[in-house]
Write a protein that holds these residues in place. Sequence first.
Motif, PDB file in Angstrom:
ATOM      1  N   SER A  62      50.351  33.297  40.651  1.00  0.00           N
ATOM      2  CA  SER A  62      49.524  34.044  41.617  1.00  0.00           C
ATOM      3  C   SER A  62      49.131  33.177  42.800  1.00  0.00           C
ATOM      4  CB  SER A  62      48.266  34.574  40.926  1.00  0.00           C
ATOM      5  OG  SER A  62      48.601  35.494  39.914  1.00  0.00           O
TER       6      SER A  62
ATOM      7  N   ARG B  41      44.131  36.414  42.379  1.00  0.00           N
ATOM      8  CA  ARG B  41      44.614  36.894  41.085  1.00  0.00           C
ATOM      9  C   ARG B  41      44.794  35.733  40.100  1.00  0.00           C
ATOM     10  NH1 ARG B  41      49.147  40.995  43.470  1.00  0.00           N
ATOM     11  NH2 ARG B  41      49.092  39.441  45.132  1.00  0.00           N
ATOM     12  N   PHE B  42      44.892  34.537  40.643  1.00  0.00           N
ATOM     13  CA  PHE B  42      44.979  33.322  39.827  1.00  0.00           C
ATOM     14  C   PHE B  42      43.844  33.272  38.808  1.00  0.00           C
ATOM     15  CE2 PHE B  42      43.823  28.975  38.909  1.00  0.00           C
ATOM     16  CZ  PHE B  42      45.021  28.280  38.807  1.00  0.00           C
TER      17      PHE B  42
ATOM     18  N   GLU C 298      44.886  35.406  35.852  1.00  0.00           N
ATOM     19  CA  GLU C 298      46.175  34.994  35.286  1.00  0.00           C
ATOM     20  C   GLU C 298      45.994  33.778  34.378  1.00  0.00           C
ATOM     21  OE1 GLU C 298      50.677  33.610  36.649  1.00  0.00           O
ATOM     22  OE2 GLU C 298      49.012  33.459  38.067  1.00  0.00           O
TER      23      GLU C 298
ATOM     24  N   GLU D  92      46.719  42.999  39.063  1.00  0.00           N
ATOM     25  CA  GLU D  92      47.309  41.891  38.303  1.00  0.00           C
ATOM     26  C   GLU D  92      47.070  42.064  36.809  1.00  0.00           C
ATOM     27  OE1 GLU D  92      49.257  38.196  37.564  1.00  0.00           O
ATOM     28  OE2 GLU D  92      49.303  39.632  39.225  1.00  0.00           O
TER      29      GLU D  92
END
Length: 220
Positions: free
Chosen positions: A164, A168-169, A172, A213
């Motif tokens: 990502s 969105r990291f 994730e 995501e």
Amino acid sequence: MNKLTLLIPAKYESESLPAVLKELDKYDFQKKIVLEKNDTKTIDSIKNFNCEIIFQKGKGYGNALIEGINLINTEYLCIFNADGSFNPNELNKMLNKCEEGNNFIFSSRYTLGGTSEDDTLFTKFGNFFFTLIGNLFFRLNIDDILYTYVLGKTNSFKDLNLKSNDFRFCVELPIKAKRNKMKYSNIGSYERKRFKGRKKVNEIKDGFLILTEMIKLYFN
């Protein structure tokens, strides 16, 4: 504490980053700052500090972290904000907890001992919503899914093959840690108000991206 590197994404943080680095001077660990090459104002603001600058090739918060993770060689790394919101006094506790056999330590503003000076009703509700989704649909055991004050084993970060490039990291990372059967724990954290400057997060836009995501990861 030479086994620990702080990874600090710092897009347009010339106002707060020098104060953060000054506060970190008393700690014995490496500091890697990820910046865009054209962010000359931030670069000039930290030229007298003992830190390494990584020039970001791509774009986005997640991309800055991924590029930085791939260049770290110490045993442990910690994602650390450039705005002053993370308290470095918590680092020893996080590292000790990680050394007990955890791959990751996730700091939380909502775990016992945690709180926030910066949370609003809107952001608190949003975080509660995404944390609930994470716990229900991915069987996470986490209290604060969007808070990226995370310390872990460097090889564990790398093994997740994170993709990502934006915020969105944040989701994730814990979801992939769970799927890879990595051991993790929560620890209470005190989020301070940012020292100076402005937030980079757009609650509506980034919240929508985070939701998409999580849907994508659920069906993959």
